[in-house]
Write an enzyme that holds these catalytic residues in place. Structure first.
Site, PDB file in Angstrom:
ATOM      1  N   ASP A   1       0.760  -1.295  -0.105  1.00 58.11           N
ATOM      2  CA  ASP A   1      -0.106   0.075   0.052  1.00 58.11           C
ATOM      3  C   ASP A   1       0.903   1.252  -0.139  1.00 58.11           C
ATOM      4  O   ASP A   1       0.434   2.115  -0.373  1.00 58.11           O
ATOM      5  CB  ASP A   1      -1.260  -0.013   1.226  1.00 58.11           C
ATOM      6  CG  ASP A   1      -0.493  -0.526   2.404  1.00 58.11           C
ATOM      7  OD1 ASP A   1       0.663  -0.558   2.698  1.00 58.11           O
ATOM      8  OD2 ASP A   1      -1.263  -0.607   3.371  1.00 58.11           O
TER       9      ASP A   1
ATOM     10  N   ASP B   1       2.577 -10.184   2.509  1.00 59.77           N
ATOM     11  CA  ASP B   1       1.949  -9.963   3.842  1.00 59.77           C
ATOM     12  C   ASP B   1       0.608  -9.872   3.736  1.00 59.77           C
ATOM     13  O   ASP B   1      -0.159 -10.329   4.856  1.00 59.77           O
ATOM     14  CB  ASP B   1       2.403  -8.519   4.406  1.00 59.77           C
ATOM     15  CG  ASP B   1       3.847  -8.445   4.654  1.00 59.77           C
ATOM     16  OD1 ASP B   1       4.603  -9.259   4.974  1.00 59.77           O
ATOM     17  OD2 ASP B   1       4.303  -7.196   4.619  1.00 59.77           O
TER      18      ASP B   1
ATOM     19  N   ARG C   1       9.611 -31.683  22.328  1.00 54.68           N
ATOM     20  CA  ARG C   1       9.946 -30.127  22.419  1.00 54.68           C
ATOM     21  C   ARG C   1       8.752 -29.263  21.980  1.00 54.68           C
ATOM     22  O   ARG C   1       7.877 -29.433  21.429  1.00 54.68           O
ATOM     23  CB  ARG C   1      11.039 -29.665  21.644  1.00 54.68           C
ATOM     24  CG  ARG C   1      12.526 -30.249  22.246  1.00 54.68           C
ATOM     25  CD  ARG C   1      13.604 -29.674  21.254  1.00 54.68           C
ATOM     26  NE  ARG C   1      14.938 -30.044  21.593  1.00 54.68           N
ATOM     27  CZ  ARG C   1      16.156 -29.931  20.919  1.00 54.68           C
ATOM     28  NH1 ARG C   1      16.027 -29.514  19.801  1.00 54.68           N
ATOM     29  NH2 ARG C   1      17.111 -30.570  21.461  1.00 54.68           N
TER      30      ARG C   1
ATOM     31  N   SER D   1       4.711 -32.732  21.166  1.00 56.14           N
ATOM     32  CA  SER D   1       5.538 -31.415  20.547  1.00 56.14           C
ATOM     33  C   SER D   1       4.362 -30.113  20.638  1.00 56.14           C
ATOM     34  O   SER D   1       3.133 -30.561  20.526  1.00 56.14           O
ATOM     35  CB  SER D   1       5.900 -31.506  19.244  1.00 56.14           C
ATOM     36  OG  SER D   1       4.765 -31.894  18.337  1.00 56.14           O
TER      37      SER D   1
ATOM     38  N   GLU E   1       5.714 -11.628  13.730  1.00 55.12           N
ATOM     39  CA  GLU E   1       6.867 -10.746  13.890  1.00 55.12           C
ATOM     40  C   GLU E   1       6.427  -9.651  14.787  1.00 55.12           C
ATOM     41  O   GLU E   1       5.324  -9.242  14.608  1.00 55.12           O
ATOM     42  CB  GLU E   1       7.746 -10.457  12.455  1.00 55.12           C
ATOM     43  CG  GLU E   1       7.060  -9.634  11.765  1.00 55.12           C
ATOM     44  CD  GLU E   1       7.573  -8.998  10.650  1.00 55.12           C
ATOM     45  OE1 GLU E   1       8.816  -8.930  10.576  1.00 55.12           O
ATOM     46  OE2 GLU E   1       7.177  -8.526   9.634  1.00 55.12           O
TER      47      GLU E   1
ATOM     48  N   HIS F   1      13.663 -13.743   6.257  1.00 58.33           N
ATOM     49  CA  HIS F   1      13.385 -13.592   4.737  1.00 58.33           C
ATOM     50  C   HIS F   1      13.478 -14.416   3.813  1.00 58.33           C
ATOM     51  O   HIS F   1      13.142 -14.629   2.710  1.00 58.33           O
ATOM     52  CB  HIS F   1      14.548 -12.508   4.327  1.00 58.33           C
ATOM     53  CG  HIS F   1      14.561 -11.167   4.678  1.00 58.33           C
ATOM     54  ND1 HIS F   1      14.803 -10.664   5.980  1.00 58.33           N
ATOM     55  CD2 HIS F   1      13.914  -9.985   4.034  1.00 58.33           C
ATOM     56  CE1 HIS F   1      14.528  -9.450   6.044  1.00 58.33           C
ATOM     57  NE2 HIS F   1      13.999  -8.919   4.849  1.00 58.33           N
TER      58      HIS F   1
END
Ligand code: F6P
Length: 321
Positions: free
Chosen positions: A103, A127, A162, A215, A222, A249
Site C-alpha cells: 500500500d 503480507d 519439544r 510437541s 513478527e 526473509h
C-alpha cells in the site's frame, strides 16, 4: 495509448515476475510498447527505463523475487521528486504505469495519476495486508514456505519432545501466521490482530504439557515477542525443552507456486485492460474469484479484514485455549 511502463515497489514477492510478464505480453498483444522501470520508483528518477521484449517476459515467469528490481523510496512523497519522474516518462511518451507493490506504493501511484500518468496498482506483497484484495501476489508462495518450514520444525519437535517457537513475517498483518498455523496444526497462535500475553502463551503450553502433547508449536507473528526469550521462558516455566526459529526473509524468496503465477498473470492482464479502457488511479483486487478495480483512495482507507471467527475456530480445535 502507445506506451506502458511497469515497476515493482516495496518488498519483493514471488509472483511479481509473472505479473510483469503478463503486463508485457498483454501490451504487445494490443500493439502497445511495454517499458520496464528498474528498481521501482527510484528508476523513474534515475531514468532507468528501457523497452521490454517478449523473450524477456517468457524467461521470468517461474523466477522468485523481482527481476526488474525494487527499492523503497520515501522521497517519492515529495512533489519535486515526482515531477522528475513525470518528466522522464513523458520524454519517452509513456502515458501509463502499472505499479506492483504494497500500500505504500499506491500512494505514489495515486499522486502520479493526478500528475497526468495513468496508474494502475497491483497488490504485490507476501503480507496479504491489502485490505481490498482477498489475496496479494506473494502470499501463497510465502505461506507454502511457512508451512514447509513448520512441518520440518515439527519433525524435530516430535523427535525430541519439544516446544518450538516459530516467528513468522507479515509486517503488521497476522495472515501468514494464522494461515500457516492453521495448515500445520500449530497449537498456539499469537498475532497483532489476535494477541496473547506471554503469560497466556505459557499457560496454554502448560495445558498441553498436562495433556502429554509430544510437541508444541507456538506460532507468533513478527514484532510481537523476542522469540528467543519467549522460548527460554517457556522452557523454564513449562518443563518443555524449547527452541526458537525466526523464519525471516526465507519467506520472501523462492519459486512462485502455480496459484501465485495464475493470479499474478490474471492481475497483469487485467491491469493493462483497465488502462486500455482509459481507467486511472485504480487498485486491482481479488474479490472472491473476481478481479475488481477500486479507486486507490478508498482502498487506502478500507477497514482491515476481521478474522476473529477464524482465530476462535482454529484455537478451539488445536486445544490451545
Ligand atoms: O512487506 C514484506 C516484509 O517482508 C514484511 O513481512 C517485513 O516486515 C518487511 O517486509 C521486512 O522488510 P525488509 O526486507 O526491508 O527488512
Amino acid at each position: 495509448m502507445k506506451n506502458i511502463a511497469i515497476l515493482t515497489s516495496g518488498g519483493d514477492a514471488p509472483g511479481m515476475n509473472a505479473a510483469v510478464a503478463a503486463v508485457i505480453k498483454t501490451a504487445f498483444a494490443n500493439n502497445i510498447q511495454p517499458w520496464i522501470v528498474q528498481d521501482g520508483y527510484k528508476g523513474l528518477i534515475t531514468n532507468q527505463i528501457s523497452k521490454a521484449d517478449i523473450k524477456f517476459a517468457d524467461s521470468i515467469v517461474s523466477r522468485g523475487g523481482t527481476v526488474i528490481g525494487s527499492a523503497r523510496l520515501p522521497e517519492f512523497k515529495e512533489e519535486k521528486v515526482r515531477e522528475v519522474a513525470v518528466k522522464n516518462l513523458k520524454k519517452l511518451k509513456i502515458e501509463a504505469l502499472v505499479v506492483i507493490g504494497g500500500d505504500g506504493s499506491y500512494q505514489g501511484a495515486e499522486k502520479l495519476s493526478k500528475m497526468g500518468i495513468n496508474c494502475i496498482g497491483l497488490p504485490g506483497t507476501i503480507d496479504n495486508d491489502i485490505v481490498s484484495s482477498d489475496l496479494t501476489i506473494g502470499f501463497d508462495t510465502a505461506l507454502n514456505t511457512v508451512v514447509n518450514s513448520i512441518d520440518a520444525i515439527r519433525d524435530t519437535a516430535d523427535s525430541h519432545n519439544r516446544c518450538m517457537v516459530v516467528e513468522i513475517m507479515g509486517n503488521a498483518c497476522g495472515d501468514l501466521t494464522l494461515f500457516g498455523a492453521t495448515a500445520t496444526g500449530a497449537e498456539v497462535i499469537a498475532t497483532k490482530e489476535s494477541p496473547l500475553t506471554k503469560e497466556e502463551i505459557i499457560s496454554q503450553v502448560n495445558e498441553l504439557k498436562k495433556r502429554n502433547h509430544r510437541s508444541v508449536i507456538v506460532a507468533v507473528s513478527e514484532k510481537q515477542f523476542n522469540a528467543e526469550e519467549l522460548a527460554k521462558e517457556i522452557m523454564q516455566k513449562t518443563g518443555y525443552d524449547s527452541r526458537h526459529t525466526v523464519l525471516g526473509h526465507i519467506q520472501r524468496g523462492g519459486k512462485p507456486t502455480a496459484m501465485e503465477r495464475y493470479w499474478a498473470t490474471r492481475f497483469g492482464i487485467y491491469a493493462v485492460e483497465q488502462l486500455i479502457a482509459g481507467k486511472s488511479a485504480l487498485y486491482i483486487g481479488l474479490d472472491g474469484n473476481t478481479l475488481v478495480g477500486r479507486d486507490i483512495e478508498s482502498t487506502l482507507n478500507a477497514a482491515p479484514k476481521d478474522r476473529t471467527q477464524e482465530y476462535d475456530a482454529i484455537r478451539k480445535i488445536n486445544k490451545g485455549v
